[in-house]
Write an enzyme that holds these catalytic residues in place. Structure first.
Site, PDB file in Angstrom:
ATOM      1  N   GLY A 123       0.796  -1.263   0.154  1.00 15.71           N
ATOM      2  CA  GLY A 123       0.195   0.073  -0.017  1.00 15.71           C
ATOM      3  C   GLY A 123       0.878   1.153   0.071  1.00 15.71           C
ATOM      4  N   ALA A 192      24.133  -6.127  22.437  1.00 12.57           N
ATOM      5  CA  ALA A 192      23.734  -6.509  23.515  1.00 12.57           C
ATOM      6  C   ALA A 192      22.431  -6.109  24.045  1.00 12.57           C
ATOM      7  CB  ALA A 192      24.856  -6.780  24.494  1.00 12.57           C
ATOM      8  N   VAL A 194      17.783  -6.027  23.495  1.00 10.90           N
ATOM      9  CA  VAL A 194      17.095  -7.006  23.744  1.00 10.90           C
ATOM     10  C   VAL A 194      17.124  -8.258  22.971  1.00 10.90           C
ATOM     11  CG1 VAL A 194      14.402  -7.283  24.431  1.00 10.90           C
ATOM     12  CG2 VAL A 194      15.366  -5.155  24.389  1.00 10.90           C
ATOM     13  N   VAL A 281      21.466  -4.363  16.267  1.00  7.95           N
ATOM     14  CA  VAL A 281      21.619  -3.216  16.864  1.00  7.95           C
ATOM     15  C   VAL A 281      20.672  -2.340  16.594  1.00  7.95           C
ATOM     16  CG1 VAL A 281      24.324  -3.384  16.265  1.00  7.95           C
ATOM     17  CG2 VAL A 281      22.731  -2.415  14.396  1.00  7.95           C
ATOM     18  N   ARG A 283      16.198  -1.333  15.419  1.00  5.08           N
ATOM     19  CA  ARG A 283      15.407  -1.468  14.401  1.00  5.08           C
ATOM     20  C   ARG A 283      14.913   0.041  13.802  1.00  5.08           C
ATOM     21  NH1 ARG A 283      13.255  -6.420  13.183  1.00  5.08           N
ATOM     22  NH2 ARG A 283      11.172  -5.570  12.187  1.00  5.08           N
ATOM     23  N   ASP A 323       5.548   0.771  15.371  1.00  6.31           N
ATOM     24  CA  ASP A 323       7.067   0.834  15.240  1.00  6.31           C
ATOM     25  C   ASP A 323       7.252   1.985  14.299  1.00  6.31           C
ATOM     26  OD1 ASP A 323       7.136  -1.393  17.003  1.00  6.31           O
ATOM     27  OD2 ASP A 323       8.674  -2.505  15.530  1.00  6.31           O
ATOM     28  N   HIS A 455      -0.178 -16.801  49.355  1.00  5.31           N
ATOM     29  CA  HIS A 455       1.075 -17.321  49.808  1.00  5.31           C
ATOM     30  C   HIS A 455       0.853 -18.844  49.462  1.00  5.31           C
ATOM     31  CE1 HIS A 455       4.492 -18.632  52.177  1.00  5.31           C
ATOM     32  NE2 HIS A 455       3.653 -19.608  52.832  1.00  5.31           N
TER      33      HIS A 455
HETATM   34  P1  FAD Z   1       5.202  -4.997  12.078  1.00  2.00           P
HETATM   35  O1  FAD Z   1       4.869  -6.245  13.142  1.00  2.00           O
HETATM   36  O2  FAD Z   1       6.541  -5.039  11.612  1.00  2.00           O
HETATM   37  O3  FAD Z   1       4.042  -5.055  10.847  1.00  2.00           O
HETATM   38  C1  FAD Z   1       4.215  -4.342  10.002  1.00  2.00           C
HETATM   39  C2  FAD Z   1       3.615  -4.928   8.694  1.00  2.00           C
HETATM   40  O4  FAD Z   1       3.268  -4.020   7.710  1.00  2.00           O
HETATM   41  C3  FAD Z   1       4.307  -5.986   8.143  1.00  2.00           C
HETATM   42  O5  FAD Z   1       3.793  -7.063   7.967  1.00  2.00           O
HETATM   43  C4  FAD Z   1       4.980  -5.589   6.967  1.00  2.00           C
HETATM   44  O6  FAD Z   1       5.228  -6.564   5.840  1.00  2.00           O
HETATM   45  C5  FAD Z   1       3.930  -4.654   6.600  1.00  2.00           C
HETATM   46  N1  FAD Z   1       4.115  -3.768   5.466  1.00  2.00           N
HETATM   47  C6  FAD Z   1       5.167  -2.901   5.655  1.00  2.00           C
HETATM   48  N2  FAD Z   1       5.153  -1.651   4.758  1.00  2.00           N
HETATM   49  C7  FAD Z   1       3.913  -2.043   4.145  1.00  2.00           C
HETATM   50  C8  FAD Z   1       3.325  -1.571   2.886  1.00  2.00           C
HETATM   51  N3  FAD Z   1       3.976  -0.185   2.416  1.00  2.00           N
HETATM   52  N4  FAD Z   1       2.328  -2.124   2.048  1.00  2.00           N
HETATM   53  C9  FAD Z   1       1.650  -3.020   2.981  1.00  2.00           C
HETATM   54  N5  FAD Z   1       2.447  -3.936   4.011  1.00  2.00           N
HETATM   55  C10 FAD Z   1       3.193  -3.389   4.527  1.00  2.00           C
HETATM   56  N6  FAD Z   1       7.872  -6.886  21.023  1.00  2.00           N
HETATM   57  C11 FAD Z   1       7.265  -7.213  22.193  1.00  2.00           C
HETATM   58  O7  FAD Z   1       6.329  -6.406  22.559  1.00  2.00           O
HETATM   59  N7  FAD Z   1       7.501  -8.389  22.879  1.00  2.00           N
HETATM   60  C12 FAD Z   1       8.688  -9.220  22.626  1.00  2.00           C
HETATM   61  O8  FAD Z   1       8.674  -9.992  22.696  1.00  2.00           O
HETATM   62  C13 FAD Z   1       9.117  -8.907  21.136  1.00  2.00           C
HETATM   63  N8  FAD Z   1      10.040  -9.658  20.519  1.00  2.00           N
HETATM   64  C14 FAD Z   1      10.711  -9.442  19.519  1.00  2.00           C
HETATM   65  C15 FAD Z   1      11.585 -10.307  18.787  1.00  2.00           C
HETATM   66  C16 FAD Z   1      12.067  -9.911  17.768  1.00  2.00           C
HETATM   67  C17 FAD Z   1      13.162 -11.063  17.289  1.00  2.00           C
HETATM   68  C18 FAD Z   1      12.080  -8.746  16.891  1.00  2.00           C
HETATM   69  C19 FAD Z   1      12.467  -8.539  15.795  1.00  2.00           C
HETATM   70  C20 FAD Z   1      10.902  -7.908  17.621  1.00  2.00           C
HETATM   71  C21 FAD Z   1      10.410  -8.260  18.816  1.00  2.00           C
HETATM   72  N9  FAD Z   1       9.288  -7.353  19.297  1.00  2.00           N
HETATM   73  C22 FAD Z   1       8.867  -7.812  20.585  1.00  2.00           C
HETATM   74  C23 FAD Z   1       9.092  -6.177  18.512  1.00  2.00           C
HETATM   75  C24 FAD Z   1       7.711  -6.398  17.920  1.00  2.00           C
HETATM   76  O9  FAD Z   1       7.762  -7.249  17.017  1.00  2.00           O
HETATM   77  C25 FAD Z   1       7.305  -5.090  17.192  1.00  2.00           C
HETATM   78  O10 FAD Z   1       7.346  -3.854  18.021  1.00  2.00           O
HETATM   79  C26 FAD Z   1       5.871  -5.288  16.362  1.00  2.00           C
HETATM   80  O11 FAD Z   1       6.054  -6.129  15.480  1.00  2.00           O
HETATM   81  C27 FAD Z   1       5.666  -3.624  15.815  1.00  2.00           C
HETATM   82  O12 FAD Z   1       4.304  -4.043  15.254  1.00  2.00           O
HETATM   83  P2  FAD Z   1       3.647  -3.232  13.979  1.00  2.00           P
HETATM   84  O13 FAD Z   1       2.561  -3.675  13.802  1.00  2.00           O
HETATM   85  O14 FAD Z   1       4.079  -1.595  14.219  1.00  2.00           O
HETATM   86  O15 FAD Z   1       4.711  -3.640  12.829  1.00  2.00           O
HETATM   87  P1  NAD Z   2      18.188  -2.642  21.188  1.00  2.00           P
HETATM   88  O1  NAD Z   2      17.843  -1.143  20.876  1.00  2.00           O
HETATM   89  O2  NAD Z   2      17.188  -3.338  22.229  1.00  2.00           O
HETATM   90  O3  NAD Z   2      19.772  -3.023  21.334  1.00  2.00           O
HETATM   91  C1  NAD Z   2      20.679  -2.653  20.524  1.00  2.00           C
HETATM   92  C2  NAD Z   2      22.102  -2.736  21.196  1.00  2.00           C
HETATM   93  O4  NAD Z   2      22.906  -2.592  20.234  1.00  2.00           O
HETATM   94  C3  NAD Z   2      22.196  -1.612  22.019  1.00  2.00           C
HETATM   95  O5  NAD Z   2      22.471  -1.941  23.278  1.00  2.00           O
HETATM   96  C4  NAD Z   2      23.209  -0.595  21.348  1.00  2.00           C
HETATM   97  O6  NAD Z   2      24.141   0.045  22.167  1.00  2.00           O
HETATM   98  C5  NAD Z   2      24.077  -1.868  20.581  1.00  2.00           C
HETATM   99  N1  NAD Z   2      24.514  -1.250  19.461  1.00  2.00           N
HETATM  100  C6  NAD Z   2      24.079  -0.202  18.458  1.00  2.00           C
HETATM  101  N2  NAD Z   2      25.031  -0.321  17.453  1.00  2.00           N
HETATM  102  C7  NAD Z   2      25.973  -0.955  17.700  1.00  2.00           C
HETATM  103  C8  NAD Z   2      27.218  -1.243  17.204  1.00  2.00           C
HETATM  104  N3  NAD Z   2      27.857  -0.685  15.954  1.00  2.00           N
HETATM  105  N4  NAD Z   2      28.286  -2.020  17.513  1.00  2.00           N
HETATM  106  C9  NAD Z   2      27.812  -2.661  18.943  1.00  2.00           C
HETATM  107  N5  NAD Z   2      26.526  -2.335  19.605  1.00  2.00           N
HETATM  108  C10 NAD Z   2      25.930  -1.683  19.176  1.00  2.00           C
HETATM  109  O7  NAD Z   2      17.676  -3.253  19.707  1.00  2.00           O
HETATM  110  P2  NAD Z   2      17.292  -4.517  19.352  1.00  2.00           P
HETATM  111  O8  NAD Z   2      17.895  -5.562  20.203  1.00  2.00           O
HETATM  112  O9  NAD Z   2      17.853  -4.796  17.924  1.00  2.00           O
HETATM  113  O10 NAD Z   2      15.876  -4.909  19.126  1.00  2.00           O
HETATM  114  C11 NAD Z   2      14.885  -4.057  18.305  1.00  2.00           C
HETATM  115  C12 NAD Z   2      13.820  -3.651  18.866  1.00  2.00           C
HETATM  116  O11 NAD Z   2      12.860  -4.585  19.019  1.00  2.00           O
HETATM  117  C13 NAD Z   2      13.887  -3.072  20.398  1.00  2.00           C
HETATM  118  O12 NAD Z   2      13.317  -1.638  20.333  1.00  2.00           O
HETATM  119  C14 NAD Z   2      13.101  -3.919  21.321  1.00  2.00           C
HETATM  120  O13 NAD Z   2      12.006  -2.911  21.898  1.00  2.00           O
HETATM  121  C15 NAD Z   2      12.341  -4.697  20.165  1.00  2.00           C
HETATM  122  N6  NAD Z   2      12.250  -5.933  20.918  1.00  2.00           N
HETATM  123  C16 NAD Z   2      11.459  -6.345  22.186  1.00  2.00           C
HETATM  124  C17 NAD Z   2      11.705  -7.377  22.644  1.00  2.00           C
HETATM  125  C18 NAD Z   2      10.825  -7.703  23.770  1.00  2.00           C
HETATM  126  O14 NAD Z   2      10.068  -6.907  24.197  1.00  2.00           O
HETATM  127  N7  NAD Z   2      11.166  -8.669  24.662  1.00  2.00           N
HETATM  128  C19 NAD Z   2      12.424  -8.358  22.035  1.00  2.00           C
HETATM  129  C20 NAD Z   2      13.140  -8.264  20.934  1.00  2.00           C
HETATM  130  C21 NAD Z   2      12.934  -6.897  20.250  1.00  2.00           C
END
Ligand code: FAD
Ligand code: NAD
Length: 478
Positions: A123, A192, A194, A281, A283, A323, A455
């Protein structure tokens, strides 16, 4: 062909977009949701990053890898003899895929039940709330659709770094790191944060030697410093080799290995060789090609879609959530914004309380918090009192063999209002829910202290930490 018209068009079906679409439909709005997610198997799926490559598959791998680590380490202390524990990684991946399929299929069902028009493709926002839809299907033509309201929920993607470009094979992002077909003997992780900690934990538990190279000098800079210190010690004990203050100079992949050159905290050049390297590092928001220039969509200085407190963009009738906008990149934050925007569009008053968004890091033990930490309160000049309680003083923690951890409560020195709750310990992610509710209701530490907790439960540690704010905890010296 007549132009299709909707009350609401949502771009993106992640936890922000699909929740917004469902809530809009529940409120009687004619809703379409455009999404282009395509899995490695070439199939489309709803749920975005969260369900397909983020929260859900990572938690599936965290759960099973933890069970494997626990059983293979032996449970003699519990009087359970184990032998012959073996890893079947292919079956683990199968479990993960099944969980993902079940949940994405669930969203598909909800779209049907709520009569949401699902459009598989890309879209792009045009002027005057029109949207260009380009189907994923080969040779299908783009079409324009019209909407009273457009919700942008295009999510985010991994940041890549020039010094270690991802090749999808040896140097991968978090999605790639969820799918390794064999356990890397040596795994490098850049960042290092999340993701680095969660996925580093998965592969460490399954047998990898894991080295995390973190740029910052402080571990988990975004968490409470005390908790960060406890967590660092604990993770190092588990064998995660966490190196702080590192500057990665280069990451070069060959057919079988990756050589990483970096400058350590003392400025010395080091080289390490890994079987695989994960780059985690951070998103960045998906705003490329989200809107045509003539639409005039405003981005902020960091490249996120610019919005006000109600998620309105600078264009009338166009909202953005999840996001792709400011705030923590968390699924539940995006979902909450999705619901709020739907309510606003339907004529109600949507609201998101950004002060009470829980964060959880799903390591073992987990780290969870809500509200502000000590460093933030100090910086803001807020006077506060602290109450803490160690897991080691909670009966249930002993029964579970999970005595590592601490609860820390911060309350306003004048009003006693809860300002922040921080937990490092088993099930912290579940326990934090109580603190979120308390903060949502603007409770005081005394409110928590006067609330009866069952408890023996781990939640008694929260109760006692609240009592400790007033130095009257029972099971520790105050
Ligand atoms: P997204 O989930 O990224 O969804 C966006 C969607 O839009 C995708 O399907 C994409 O393909 C689609 N899209 C993009 N542009 C277009 C376009 N122009 N047209 C049509 N479709 C499009 N968060 C937590 O709260 N708890 C966790 O435990 C957690 N664990 C994570 C673990 C990992 C490995 C990662 C990478 C992320 C994690 N997150 C976690 C973060 C979480 O996944 C994101 O915050 C969340 O998915 C964001 O939701 P969103 O709907 O904004 O975007
Ligand atoms: P993050 O921001 O949690 O961590 C990135 C880390 O990389 C930071 O500590 C930063 O200092 C470091 N960094 C940045 N540039 C670097 C470099 N050049 N060399 C070495 N270290 C560097 O980001 P992430 O772990 O990639 O996760 C992305 C997002 O996804 C986060 O914002 C998080 O909220 C979301 N997420 C959430 C969960 C959860 O809720 N449990 C799990 C996974 C991801």
């Amino acid at each position: 062909m007549a132009v299709k018209k909707f009350d609401v068009v949502v771009i993106g079906a992640g936890p922000a977009g699909y929740v917004a679409a469902i809530r809009c439909a529940q409120l009687g709005l004619k809703t379409a949701c455009i999404d282009d997610w395509t899995g490695r198997d070439g199939k489309t799926a709803l749920g975005g990053t969260c369900l397909n490559a983020g929260c859900i598959p990572s938690k599936a791998m965290l759960e099973v890898s933890e069970i494997y680590a626990r059983t293979s380490a032996g449970m003699d202390d519990f009087g359970i003899k184990t032998s012959g524990v073996q890893l079947d990684l292919a079956a683990m991946h199968k479990h993960k895929s099944k969980v993902v399929r079940t949940l994405t299929g669930g969203i598909e069902g909800l779209f049907k039940t709520n009569k949401i028009t699902r459009m598989e493709g890309r879209g792009k926002l045009l002027s005057n709330n029109r949207v260009e839809f380009t189907p994923l299907k080969k040779n299908a033509r783009s079409e324009e659709i019209e909407a009273e309201h457009v919700i942008l929920a295009s999510g985010s993607r991994p940041v890549d770094i020039d010094s270690a470009p991802m090749d999808g094979e040896r140097i991968v992002d978090s999605w790639g790191a969820l799918d390794f077909e064999e356990v890397p003997k040596k795994l490098g992780v850049i960042g290092a944060g999340v993701i680095g900690l969660e996925l580093g934990s998965v592969w460490r538990r399954l047998g990898s030697e894991v080295v995390l190279l973190e740029a910052q000098d402080q571990f988990l800079a975004f968490a409470d410093r005390d908790l960060g210190k406890h967590a660092l010690k604990s993770f190092q004990k588990q064998g995660l080799d966490i190196r702080l203050g590192c500057r990665v100079l280069s990451g070069k992949a060959t057919a079988k290995q990756v050589a990483v050159e970096y400058e350590d905290a003392s400025g010395k050049k080091q080289t390490l060789k890994f079987d695989r390297l994960v780059v985690s590092v951070g998103r960045r928001p998906n705003t490329d090609n989200l809107a045509v220039e003539e639409a005039g969509l405003q981005l902020d200085e960091k490249g996120y879609v610019d919005i006000d407190e109600d998620c309105r963009t600078n264009l009338p009738g166009v909202y953005a959530i999840g996001d792709v906008v400011r705030g923590p990149m968390l699924a539940h934050k995006g979902s909450e914004e999705g619901m709020a925007v739907a309510e606003t569009i339907a004529g109600g008053k949507g609201h998101v309380n950004y002060e009470a968004i829980p964060s959880v890091v799903y390591t073992h033990p987990e780290i969870a918090w809500v509200g502000r930490n000590e460093e933030e309160l100090k910086a803001a000049g807020v006077e506060y009192r602290v109450g803490t309680f160690p897991y080691a003083a909670a009966g249930r923690a002993h029964a579970m063999g999970e005595t590592e951890g601490i609860v820390k409560i911060l309350a306003d020195a004048d009003t006693d209002r809860l300002l922040g709750v921080h937990i490092f310990g088993h099930n912290a992610g579940e326990l934090i829910g109580e603190a979120v509710v308390a903060m949502e209701f603007e409770a005081s530490a005394e409110d928590l202290a006067r609330t009866i907790h069952a408890h023996p439960t781990l939640s008694e540690a929260i109760h006692e930490a609240a009592l400790n704010v007033d130095k009257r905890a029972i099971h520790i010296k105050n």
